[in-house]
Design an enzyme around this catalytic site. Structure first.
Site, PDB file in Angstrom:
ATOM      1  N   HIS A 112      -9.641   3.592  -4.921  1.00 13.37           N
ATOM      2  CA  HIS A 112      -8.252   3.501  -5.393  1.00 13.37           C
ATOM      3  C   HIS A 112      -7.390   2.802  -4.357  1.00 13.37           C
ATOM      4  CE1 HIS A 112      -6.415   6.794  -2.941  1.00 13.37           C
ATOM      5  NE2 HIS A 112      -7.627   7.315  -2.987  1.00 13.37           N
ATOM      6  N   ASP A 114      -3.802   2.986  -4.524  1.00 14.55           N
ATOM      7  CA  ASP A 114      -2.483   3.605  -4.397  1.00 14.55           C
ATOM      8  C   ASP A 114      -2.501   4.573  -3.228  1.00 14.55           C
ATOM      9  OD1 ASP A 114      -4.283   5.160  -5.999  1.00 14.55           O
ATOM     10  OD2 ASP A 114      -2.628   6.471  -6.555  1.00 14.55           O
ATOM     11  N   GLU A 179      -4.718   7.041  -8.598  1.00 16.97           N
ATOM     12  CA  GLU A 179      -5.507   8.210  -8.219  1.00 16.97           C
ATOM     13  C   GLU A 179      -4.627   9.327  -7.675  1.00 16.97           C
ATOM     14  OE1 GLU A 179      -7.893  10.876  -5.630  1.00 16.97           O
ATOM     15  OE2 GLU A 179      -6.233   9.572  -5.054  1.00 16.97           O
ATOM     16  N   GLU A 180      -3.661   8.969  -6.838  1.00 15.11           N
ATOM     17  CA  GLU A 180      -2.799   9.996  -6.244  1.00 15.11           C
ATOM     18  C   GLU A 180      -1.890  10.648  -7.282  1.00 15.11           C
ATOM     19  OE1 GLU A 180      -3.520  10.875  -3.425  1.00 15.11           O
ATOM     20  OE2 GLU A 180      -4.142   9.199  -2.153  1.00 15.11           O
ATOM     21  N   HIS A 457      -3.188  11.508   3.808  1.00 15.95           N
ATOM     22  CA  HIS A 457      -2.022  12.163   3.215  1.00 15.95           C
ATOM     23  C   HIS A 457      -1.024  12.655   4.267  1.00 15.95           C
ATOM     24  CE1 HIS A 457      -3.689  13.170  -1.060  1.00 15.95           C
ATOM     25  NE2 HIS A 457      -4.094  11.992  -0.624  1.00 15.95           N
TER      26      HIS A 457
END
Length: 494
Positions: A112, A114, A179-180, A457
């Site tokens: 992903h 994002d 995805e996030e 994150h």
């Protein structure tokens, strides 16, 4: 395992040429990562500016794949409507493929593009959207989650292309930009393309995890997740405690009792029957835990906690990966601001989740939890109303360590790093792995490139230059090993 001189072994000269090319071009690979990190492709904040950044990110990736000679399809994912009525496009999902030779195995990479939001004011030491190298560490949002691993796969393919060497496998890419935000539209695409794009895929590789220590790792299992809410309601309005305190069944008191009934002081889940379907631990598994590289003292220091619930490495790992856990996340409706407000909430909602392990089934867990809470609530003889719901039910995922993709991944890591990888599980939940396995009936490999301290994150997310460059080599070696194992199977059918 074949000797280095075996005809089925990857030619040593080719391996060295590939690795040398990757070493010589590592600054170019870092520069490309810098360009990708500069794109603020945040998916969890649907605003026009960030949506445009997401679209730009997908276009950049598509262009990079086309330069490799891939056939690229940008699949329309529709749009999302915001609460204010505004409509924004969902970034397209990239389906790309290089090669379609029936005699070769086909490997597919999922990644992903994002990222989570980031701002220097949040505690970053550098601008999160400017890749900054300090002591071999490449800091930037998305560096390890997941732009770096996506580019490492591209780097591996580019090495074969630049050296004009035949790719030993057919290669496919599935790259998304949501995805996030829950992988909006991805599951439907997977179902739709089951007999199309995915029909001849032999295995799917995911590199969206981290190592457990400084040793490279392969991940062969993740926990599932059942997320619950439990609401206790007397009325919609709050009460003044001086006027009503002492004459009501207060919703907060009921809720605290309900949440407190879920676990004991050692973390054991108290819901009757919850452990009935947990698969027994085998001796082979215990040996893996014993062999896993984990410094408990360092793990505790890095986690900044005084003490864990368990004292041995094996107990810690099994309770992280192999046993279910229950966590309480919060309470809606309660007064949580600074100060002294003497309110009695009229309605409160507690939130908790249970991480599931094989062979726990979300519908069974849902029934067990509801029956338990109803029994506890009935025992309180409260006049309030209680409602329990399971908002999410995701099953655990586990792979076979003898599957060819794990053998290939292990050999590739040994070739590049000169050491056997840790064979580990991940205590978190990665739904797409189970979707690929359930919907497509395809084998999945989790091959992480990120170090244990990469901070996905979090503030100051990074990927080590070593992990990024050596990871590109791992993928190149993985292609060769998959081809080697495929050839062996052709000559030695079961």
């Amino acid at each position: 395992m074949s000797s280095p001189s075996s005809p089925s072994s990857p030619p040593a000269g080719l391996v060295q040429k590939l690795f040398q090319y990757i070493d010589l071009h590592q600054d170019e690979f870092v520069q490309t990562l810098k360009e990708w990190v500069a794109v603020e492709s945040v998916s969890v904040q649907p605003v026009p500016r960030l949506t445009q950044e997401l679209l730009r990110m997908m276009a950049l990736a598509a262009a990079a794949l086309r330069r490799l000679g891939a056939r690229v399809d940008l699949v329309d994912s529709g749009s999302q409507q915001l609460p204010d009525g505004q409509t924004l496009p969902i970034p397209p999902i990239i389906l790309a493929e290089l090669g379609d030779e029936p005699k070769k195995p086909t490997v597919c990479f999922y990644g992903h593009l994002d990222v989570q939001p980031a701002a220097q004011a949040d505690g970053w030491l550098t601008d999160p959207f400017v890749l900054t190298e300090v002591d071999g560490k490449l800091y930037g949002r998305g560096a390890t989650d997941n732009k770096g691993p996506v580019l490492a796969w591209i780097n591996a393919v580019s090495a074969f292309r630049a050296l004009e060497e035949d790719l030993p496998v057919n290669v496919k890419f599935v790259l998304e930009g949501m995805e996030e935000a829950g992988s909006v539209a991805l599951e439907e695409l997977v179902k739709r393309e089951k007999d199309g794009f995915f029909s001849r895929v032999d295995c799917i590789v995911i590199s969206d995890n981290l190592w457990l220590s400084q040793r490279p790792a392969l991940i062969y299992g993740t926990r599932g997740n059942s997320y619950f809410t439990v609401e206790v309601k007397c009325r919609d309005q709050d009460f003044h405690s001086g006027t009503f305190g002492g004459i009501l069944n207060e919703p907060m008191a009921d809720l605290v009792a309900l949440l407190g009934s879920l676990t004991d002081a050692s973390g054991r889940i108290l819901v009757p029957g919850i452990y009935d379907h947990v698969a027994p631990v085998t001796e082979e598994e215990r040996e893996l835990y014993a062999a896993t590289d984990l410094d408990l003292a360092e793990f505790r220091r890095s986690a900044q906690v005084k003490k864990f619930l368990f004292d041995t490495k094996e107990e810690i790992l099994m309770h992280l990966w192999r046993y279910p856990s229950l966590s309480i996340h919060g309470i809606e409706g309660a007064f949580a601001e600074p100060g002294m407000k003497t309110v009695v909430p009229g309605r409160v909602t507690g939130k908790f989740s249970i991480r599931l392990v094989p062979h726990m089934d979300p519908p069974v867990v849902e029934r067990q939890v509801k029956q338990h809470l109803q029994r506890v609530f009935s025992g309180r003889k409260s006049s309030n109303h209680m409602a329990v719901s399971m908002a999410l039910g995701l099953r655990p995922w586990v792979a076979g360590l003898e599957d060819s993709q794990y053998l290939a991944g292990k050999r590739a890591i040994e070739t590049v790093f000169g050491t056997e990888p840790d064979m580990i599980r991940d205590g978190s939940t990665i739904p797409i792995a189970q979707i690929f396995q359930d919907v497509l009936q395809k084998r999945v490999l989790m091959l992480p490139l990120g170090a244990v301290d990469d901070g996905e994150h979090s503030q100051n997310e990074k990927i080590n230059r070593r992990n990024y460059i050596e990871g590109s080599k791992v993928f190149a070696a993985f292609f060769l090993e998959m081809a080697r194992l495929h050839e062996q199977r052709q000559h030695c059918p079961a």
